[in-house]
Design a protein around this motif. Structure first.
Motif, PDB file in Angstrom:
ATOM      1  N   ASP A 182       0.860  -1.180   0.000  1.00 24.09           N
ATOM      2  CA  ASP A 182       0.000   0.000   0.000  1.00 24.09           C
ATOM      3  C   ASP A 182       0.893   1.225   0.000  1.00 24.09           C
ATOM      4  OD1 ASP A 182      -2.784  -0.882   0.046  1.00 24.09           O
ATOM      5  OD2 ASP A 182      -2.232  -1.861   1.927  1.00 24.09           O
ATOM      6  N   ASP A 183       0.714   2.067  -0.992  1.00 24.90           N
ATOM      7  CA  ASP A 183       1.504   3.277  -1.174  1.00 24.90           C
ATOM      8  C   ASP A 183       0.640   4.497  -0.852  1.00 24.90           C
ATOM      9  OD1 ASP A 183       2.999   5.439  -2.047  1.00 24.90           O
ATOM     10  OD2 ASP A 183       3.340   4.643  -4.061  1.00 24.90           O
ATOM     11  N   GLY A 184       1.056   5.235   0.175  1.00 26.60           N
ATOM     12  CA  GLY A 184       0.374   6.484   0.490  1.00 26.60           C
ATOM     13  C   GLY A 184      -0.779   6.357   1.463  1.00 26.60           C
ATOM     14  N   PHE A 185      -0.805   5.290   2.239  1.00 24.18           N
ATOM     15  CA  PHE A 185      -1.892   5.078   3.199  1.00 24.18           C
ATOM     16  C   PHE A 185      -1.342   5.115   4.622  1.00 24.18           C
ATOM     17  CE2 PHE A 185      -3.572   3.285  -0.637  1.00 24.18           C
ATOM     18  CZ  PHE A 185      -4.930   3.573  -0.581  1.00 24.18           C
ATOM     19  N   PRO A 186      -2.011   5.848   5.514  1.00 24.34           N
ATOM     20  CA  PRO A 186      -1.586   5.838   6.923  1.00 24.34           C
ATOM     21  C   PRO A 186      -1.909   4.484   7.561  1.00 24.34           C
ATOM     22  CG  PRO A 186      -3.591   7.130   6.681  1.00 24.34           C
ATOM     23  CD  PRO A 186      -3.151   6.740   5.293  1.00 24.34           C
ATOM     24  N   GLY A 187      -1.147   4.148   8.570  1.00 24.85           N
ATOM     25  CA  GLY A 187      -1.294   2.857   9.226  1.00 24.85           C
ATOM     26  C   GLY A 187      -2.576   2.682  10.009  1.00 24.85           C
ATOM     27  N   GLN A 188      -3.238   3.785  10.383  1.00 22.51           N
ATOM     28  CA  GLN A 188      -4.499   3.672  11.115  1.00 22.51           C
ATOM     29  C   GLN A 188      -5.664   3.339  10.172  1.00 22.51           C
ATOM     30  OE1 GLN A 188      -2.619   6.427  11.050  1.00 22.51           O
ATOM     31  NE2 GLN A 188      -2.069   7.023  13.118  1.00 22.51           N
ATOM     32  N   ASP A 189      -5.488   3.621   8.890  1.00 20.14           N
ATOM     33  CA  ASP A 189      -6.523   3.372   7.890  1.00 20.14           C
ATOM     34  C   ASP A 189      -6.495   1.894   7.511  1.00 20.14           C
ATOM     35  OD1 ASP A 189      -8.255   3.272   5.741  1.00 20.14           O
ATOM     36  OD2 ASP A 189      -7.186   4.764   4.545  1.00 20.14           O
ATOM     37  N   LEU A 190      -7.497   1.164   7.928  1.00 20.51           N
ATOM     38  CA  LEU A 190      -7.542  -0.273   7.605  1.00 20.51           C
ATOM     39  C   LEU A 190      -8.232  -0.544   6.272  1.00 20.51           C
ATOM     40  CD1 LEU A 190      -8.280  -1.700  11.153  1.00 20.51           C
ATOM     41  CD2 LEU A 190      -6.103  -1.646   9.925  1.00 20.51           C
ATOM     42  N   ASN A 191      -8.715   0.500   5.626  1.00 18.61           N
ATOM     43  CA  ASN A 191      -9.364   0.376   4.324  1.00 18.61           C
ATOM     44  C   ASN A 191      -8.325   0.680   3.237  1.00 18.61           C
ATOM     45  OD1 ASN A 191     -11.282   0.041   2.378  1.00 18.61           O
ATOM     46  ND2 ASN A 191     -12.129   2.092   2.602  1.00 18.61           N
ATOM     47  N   ARG A 192      -7.398  -0.274   3.050  1.00 17.56           N
ATOM     48  CA  ARG A 192      -6.320  -0.127   2.070  1.00 17.56           C
ATOM     49  C   ARG A 192      -6.440  -1.258   1.059  1.00 17.56           C
ATOM     50  NH1 ARG A 192      -1.845  -1.144   6.142  1.00 17.56           N
ATOM     51  NH2 ARG A 192      -3.195  -0.681   7.873  1.00 17.56           N
ATOM     52  N   PRO A 193      -6.236  -0.970  -0.213  1.00 13.79           N
ATOM     53  CA  PRO A 193      -6.406  -2.023  -1.230  1.00 13.79           C
ATOM     54  C   PRO A 193      -5.476  -3.218  -1.038  1.00 13.79           C
ATOM     55  CG  PRO A 193      -5.637   0.038  -2.229  1.00 13.79           C
ATOM     56  CD  PRO A 193      -5.904   0.328  -0.800  1.00 13.79           C
ATOM     57  N   GLY A 194      -4.207  -2.980  -0.726  1.00 13.04           N
ATOM     58  CA  GLY A 194      -3.273  -4.092  -0.535  1.00 13.04           C
ATOM     59  C   GLY A 194      -3.630  -4.929   0.679  1.00 13.04           C
ATOM     60  N   LEU A 195      -4.028  -4.272   1.763  1.00 12.90           N
ATOM     61  CA  LEU A 195      -4.425  -4.991   2.972  1.00 12.90           C
ATOM     62  C   LEU A 195      -5.700  -5.799   2.731  1.00 12.90           C
ATOM     63  CD1 LEU A 195      -3.954  -5.612   5.958  1.00 12.90           C
ATOM     64  CD2 LEU A 195      -5.258  -3.537   6.508  1.00 12.90           C
ATOM     65  N   THR A 196      -6.634  -5.232   1.996  1.00 12.34           N
ATOM     66  CA  THR A 196      -7.872  -5.948   1.667  1.00 12.34           C
ATOM     67  C   THR A 196      -7.569  -7.197   0.845  1.00 12.34           C
ATOM     68  OG1 THR A 196      -9.170  -3.917   1.744  1.00 12.34           O
ATOM     69  CG2 THR A 196     -10.103  -5.753   0.480  1.00 12.34           C
TER      70      THR A 196
ATOM     71  N   GLN B 108       1.283 -17.094   6.868  1.00  8.89           N
ATOM     72  CA  GLN B 108       1.843 -16.044   7.718  1.00  8.89           C
ATOM     73  C   GLN B 108       2.233 -14.850   6.859  1.00  8.89           C
ATOM     74  OE1 GLN B 108       5.253 -17.729   9.664  1.00  8.89           O
ATOM     75  NE2 GLN B 108       6.405 -17.970   7.786  1.00  8.89           N
ATOM     76  N   VAL B 109       2.399 -13.695   7.527  1.00 13.74           N
ATOM     77  CA  VAL B 109       2.757 -12.463   6.839  1.00 13.74           C
ATOM     78  C   VAL B 109       4.078 -11.948   7.395  1.00 13.74           C
ATOM     79  CG1 VAL B 109       2.072 -10.069   6.396  1.00 13.74           C
ATOM     80  CG2 VAL B 109       0.348 -11.872   6.403  1.00 13.74           C
ATOM     81  N   LEU B 110       4.983 -11.623   6.498  1.00  8.90           N
ATOM     82  CA  LEU B 110       6.283 -11.077   6.862  1.00  8.90           C
ATOM     83  C   LEU B 110       6.267  -9.575   6.597  1.00  8.90           C
ATOM     84  CD1 LEU B 110       9.169 -11.848   7.781  1.00  8.90           C
ATOM     85  CD2 LEU B 110       9.736 -12.160   5.352  1.00  8.90           C
ATOM     86  N   VAL B 111       6.594  -8.790   7.629  1.00 12.26           N
ATOM     87  CA  VAL B 111       6.648  -7.327   7.545  1.00 12.26           C
ATOM     88  C   VAL B 111       7.959  -6.853   8.170  1.00 12.26           C
ATOM     89  CG1 VAL B 111       4.144  -6.960   7.569  1.00 12.26           C
ATOM     90  CG2 VAL B 111       5.391  -7.079   9.732  1.00 12.26           C
ATOM     91  N   MET B 112       8.369  -5.629   7.826  1.00 13.32           N
ATOM     92  CA  MET B 112       9.561  -5.072   8.476  1.00 13.32           C
ATOM     93  C   MET B 112       9.284  -4.874   9.958  1.00 13.32           C
ATOM     94  SD  MET B 112      12.065  -5.040   6.483  1.00 13.32           S
ATOM     95  CE  MET B 112      13.174  -4.225   7.607  1.00 13.32           C
ATOM     96  N   ASN B 113       8.147  -4.283  10.276  1.00  9.44           N
ATOM     97  CA  ASN B 113       7.689  -4.177  11.659  1.00  9.44           C
ATOM     98  C   ASN B 113       6.166  -4.105  11.653  1.00  9.44           C
ATOM     99  OD1 ASN B 113       6.927  -1.344  11.510  1.00  9.44           O
ATOM    100  ND2 ASN B 113       9.108  -0.894  11.566  1.00  9.44           N
ATOM    101  N   ARG B 114       5.575  -4.372  12.797  1.00  9.15           N
ATOM    102  CA  ARG B 114       4.114  -4.469  12.887  1.00  9.15           C
ATOM    103  C   ARG B 114       3.414  -3.175  12.473  1.00  9.15           C
ATOM    104  NH1 ARG B 114       2.365  -9.168  15.552  1.00  9.15           N
ATOM    105  NH2 ARG B 114       0.280  -8.312  15.711  1.00  9.15           N
ATOM    106  N   SER B 115       4.105  -2.049  12.588  1.00  6.34           N
ATOM    107  CA  SER B 115       3.486  -0.770  12.229  1.00  6.34           C
ATOM    108  C   SER B 115       3.180  -0.688  10.737  1.00  6.34           C
ATOM    109  CB  SER B 115       4.370   0.404  12.649  1.00  6.34           C
ATOM    110  OG  SER B 115       5.544   0.465  11.865  1.00  6.34           O
ATOM    111  N   ARG B 116       3.738  -1.572   9.940  1.00  7.86           N
ATOM    112  CA  ARG B 116       3.400  -1.576   8.509  1.00  7.86           C
ATOM    113  C   ARG B 116       1.959  -2.067   8.333  1.00  7.86           C
ATOM    114  NH1 ARG B 116       5.435   2.127   6.944  1.00  7.86           N
ATOM    115  NH2 ARG B 116       5.466   2.425   9.157  1.00  7.86           N
ATOM    116  N   LEU B 117       1.516  -3.000   9.177  1.00  6.49           N
ATOM    117  CA  LEU B 117       0.134  -3.487   9.117  1.00  6.49           C
ATOM    118  C   LEU B 117      -0.825  -2.529   9.817  1.00  6.49           C
ATOM    119  CD1 LEU B 117       0.491  -7.311   9.745  1.00  6.49           C
ATOM    120  CD2 LEU B 117      -0.444  -6.219   7.716  1.00  6.49           C
TER     121      LEU B 117
END
Length: 112
Positions: free
Chosen positions: A49-63, A76-85
């Motif tokens: 997701d490019d250009g979306f704040p982390g509090q916004d759960l309505n993101r196309p990539g996350l959906t 499982q999901v691999l992220v740099m840190n949990r704040s990316r989700l």
């Protein structure tokens, strides 16, 4: 964790210009791919997701990530840190249906 089908998720917020955000996403992706290769994690999908704040759960990539998880694409999901989700209070963080593997947290735990 080893051997589980793994999704890679990257996110950047609205800071900087589009080229800077693209570079940041690409850097996250390369680091996560390298980590997955070192740990023997088969990557079955990439989500961003490019250009979306982390509090916004309505993101196309996350959906798409959530939909693919429910379709059995990964475990499982691999992220740099949990704040990316999710970026906000840990008390308000959603209960993710999948295991979240944070490279930053895993590296921190190894050092301790």
């Amino acid at each position: 964790m080893q051997g589980k089908r793994t999704a890679v998720y990257c996110r950047v917020d609205r800071g900087g210009n589009s080229e800077m955000r693209r570079d940041a996403l690409e850097m996250q992706k390369r680091k996560l791919e390298r980590y997955a290769a070192e740990k023997g994690l088969p990557i079955t999908g990439y989500y961003e997701d490019d250009g979306f704040p982390g509090q916004d759960l309505n993101r196309p990539g996350l959906t798409r990530l959530l939909n693919d998880y429910h379709a059995g694409v990964f475990e499982q999901v691999l992220v740099m840190n949990r704040s990316r989700l999710y970026r906000g209070s840990r008390w308000n963080e959603p209960q993710w249906p999948f295991q979240v593997c944070s490279v930053k947290q895993l590296e921190h735990d190894l050092v301790r």
